[in-house]
Design an enzyme around this catalytic site. Structure first.
Site, mmCIF file in Angstrom:
data_model
loop_
_atom_site.group_PDB
_atom_site.id
_atom_site.type_symbol
_atom_site.label_atom_id
_atom_site.label_comp_id
_atom_site.label_asym_id
_atom_site.label_seq_id
_atom_site.Cartn_x
_atom_site.Cartn_y
_atom_site.Cartn_z
ATOM 1 N N GLU A 72 -0.682 2.627 -2.948
ATOM 2 C CA GLU A 72 0.143 1.499 -3.391
ATOM 3 C C GLU A 72 1.625 1.862 -3.423
ATOM 4 O O GLU A 72 2.484 1.052 -3.040
ATOM 5 C CB GLU A 72 -0.317 1.020 -4.766
ATOM 6 C CG GLU A 72 -1.686 0.360 -4.746
ATOM 7 C CD GLU A 72 -2.151 -0.063 -6.128
ATOM 8 O OE1 GLU A 72 -2.657 -1.186 -6.250
ATOM 9 O OE2 GLU A 72 -2.002 0.739 -7.071
ATOM 10 N N GLU A 131 -0.689 -6.399 -13.590
ATOM 11 C CA GLU A 131 -1.320 -5.177 -14.099
ATOM 12 C C GLU A 131 -0.320 -4.029 -14.066
ATOM 13 O O GLU A 131 0.432 -3.875 -13.099
ATOM 14 C CB GLU A 131 -2.537 -4.859 -13.220
ATOM 15 C CG GLU A 131 -3.283 -3.613 -13.577
ATOM 16 C CD GLU A 131 -4.379 -3.297 -12.555
ATOM 17 O OE1 GLU A 131 -5.457 -2.875 -12.977
ATOM 18 O OE2 GLU A 131 -4.139 -3.474 -11.338
ATOM 19 N N HIS A 175 1.266 -0.543 -13.379
ATOM 20 C CA HIS A 175 1.120 0.446 -12.306
ATOM 21 C C HIS A 175 1.974 1.674 -12.609
ATOM 22 O O HIS A 175 2.693 2.191 -11.751
ATOM 23 C CB HIS A 175 1.505 -0.153 -10.951
ATOM 24 C CG HIS A 175 0.440 -1.018 -10.362
ATOM 25 N ND1 HIS A 175 0.195 -2.296 -10.803
ATOM 26 C CD2 HIS A 175 -0.475 -0.786 -9.379
ATOM 27 C CE1 HIS A 175 -0.808 -2.820 -10.116
ATOM 28 N NE2 HIS A 175 -1.236 -1.925 -9.261
ATOM 29 N N GLU A 235 -10.818 -4.900 -8.975
ATOM 30 C CA GLU A 235 -11.811 -5.519 -9.849
ATOM 31 C C GLU A 235 -12.136 -6.963 -9.495
ATOM 32 O O GLU A 235 -13.079 -7.545 -10.051
ATOM 33 C CB GLU A 235 -11.336 -5.442 -11.303
ATOM 34 C CG GLU A 235 -11.320 -4.045 -11.889
ATOM 35 C CD GLU A 235 -10.011 -3.295 -11.647
ATOM 36 O OE1 GLU A 235 -9.762 -2.304 -12.340
ATOM 37 O OE2 GLU A 235 -9.231 -3.704 -10.736
ATOM 38 N N ASP A 249 -0.025 -5.650 -7.019
ATOM 39 C CA ASP A 249 -1.209 -6.144 -6.303
ATOM 40 C C ASP A 249 -0.930 -7.482 -5.625
ATOM 41 O O ASP A 249 -1.364 -7.723 -4.487
ATOM 42 C CB ASP A 249 -2.392 -6.297 -7.254
ATOM 43 C CG ASP A 249 -2.893 -4.968 -7.793
ATOM 44 O OD1 ASP A 249 -2.480 -3.922 -7.272
ATOM 45 O OD2 ASP A 249 -3.694 -4.988 -8.749
ATOM 46 N N HIS A 260 -6.710 -6.422 -5.491
ATOM 47 C CA HIS A 260 -6.986 -5.906 -6.838
ATOM 48 C C HIS A 260 -8.466 -5.539 -6.898
ATOM 49 O O HIS A 260 -9.339 -6.401 -6.743
ATOM 50 C CB HIS A 260 -6.635 -6.978 -7.879
ATOM 51 C CG HIS A 260 -6.945 -6.610 -9.292
ATOM 52 N ND1 HIS A 260 -6.361 -5.534 -9.928
ATOM 53 C CD2 HIS A 260 -7.769 -7.201 -10.216
ATOM 54 C CE1 HIS A 260 -6.811 -5.470 -11.168
ATOM 55 N NE2 HIS A 260 -7.672 -6.458 -11.368
ATOM 56 N N HIS A 306 -5.296 3.868 -8.071
ATOM 57 C CA HIS A 306 -4.474 2.935 -8.840
ATOM 58 C C HIS A 306 -3.138 3.568 -9.200
ATOM 59 O O HIS A 306 -3.092 4.574 -9.923
ATOM 60 C CB HIS A 306 -5.199 2.513 -10.116
ATOM 61 C CG HIS A 306 -4.361 1.652 -11.017
ATOM 62 N ND1 HIS A 306 -4.028 0.358 -10.696
ATOM 63 C CD2 HIS A 306 -3.755 1.919 -12.204
ATOM 64 C CE1 HIS A 306 -3.261 -0.139 -11.647
ATOM 65 N NE2 HIS A 306 -3.091 0.787 -12.573
#
Length: 264
Positions: free
Chosen positions: A180, A33, A35, A121, A44, A119, A175
């Site tokens: 992170e 994904e 970032h 989701e 992630d 992650h 996010h």
């Protein structure tokens, strides 16, 4: 064992570990994904693997190969599945993946299977897959147990205040933000380009979703908050907090003996 990573072990060493009364495997779960421009697509997966390794060293567990694809990114928590670089699984695929892998581990002889999620989701679909795997194993007479956890849920209030001195706005907009980025600065500094961070206010998100996605609702950076205040020291604080709390929870729930090993 010379490594906590299952993939590094030969089959005989692996079989010997399975015979232990508290044999436990931790499956890191991440995603591929975007970032933002300052971090790689594999954040992630990297972070869930690093945290799983630190916990495994503490508890004498093994770490399975990471689930490096996750459920589709959503605009209100990951920027959206329309973002270039984000490569996702459907809900049914992720559920089946977890059910198949966790079920195989349990049938081979693991007493406990833990999925450490990185992650946002992923959670509910991993829940369904793990529930099915454990239920099927127990139906065949195996005394199996499963645990599902997302690592950010183990950041305590004191650490939150140190990492977000101006106030914490919630995990859903973190996010590509301070959490992170700080962890990556601590664990993988060579993979972070802080000079490419786009500083902008937190995303102004609706309380609902629309279909098809409207790309204009996601900040141009792809991140939902700014990472400008991230630091390696904040990453160390976060890792210490998460590693300690996750290890304690698993040691209690699964009656695992803790060792003297700690986080990196």
């Amino acid at each position: 064992m010379s490594s906590v990573f299952l993939e590094d072990l030969d089959a005989e060493t692996y079989a010997e570990y399975l015979n232990q009364p508290t044999s436990t495997v931790i499956i890191p779960a991440g995603a591929t994904e975007q970032h933002g421009p300052h971090m790689p697509l594999g954040v992630d997966a990297m972070l869930s693997t690093d945290i799983a390794a630190a916990v495994a060293q503490q508890l004498g567990a093994l770490v399975a190969p990471v689930f490096s694809y996750g459920y589709k990114s959503q605009p209100r928590s990951g920027g959206g599945d329309h973002r270039v670089g984000t490569t996702s699984l459907s809900a049914t695929t992720l559920m089946s993946l977890v059910e198949d892998v966790a079920g195989s581990f349990l049938r081979q002889g693991f007493k406990n299977v833990v999925v450490l999620n990185g992650h946002f989701e992923n959670y509910q679909f991993i829940y369904e897959g793990l529930d099915q795997a454990v239920t099927q194993a127990r139906d065949t007479g195996l005394a199996s147990r499963g645990v599902l956890m997302s690592y950010w849920d183990f950041v305590d209030e004191d650490t939150l205040q140190k990492v977000f001195p101006d106030g914490f706005l919630g995990w859903d907009i973190e996010h590509g933000g301070v959490l992170e980025t700080s962890l990556m600065l601590h664990l993988h500094p060579e993979k972070v380009e802080m000079d490419r961070v786009i500083d902008h206010p937190p995303a102004d998100l609706t309380s609902y979703d629309i279909f098809p996605e409207d790309p204009a609702r996601t900040p141009v950076s792809g991140c939902l908050s700014s990472a400008v205040d991230a630091s390696a020291e904040k990453g160390r604080l976060l890792l210490d907090a998460v590693h300690g709390a996750v290890s304690e929870a698993l040691a209690t729930e699964l009656e695992l003996p803790a060792t003297a090993e700690g986080a990196r």
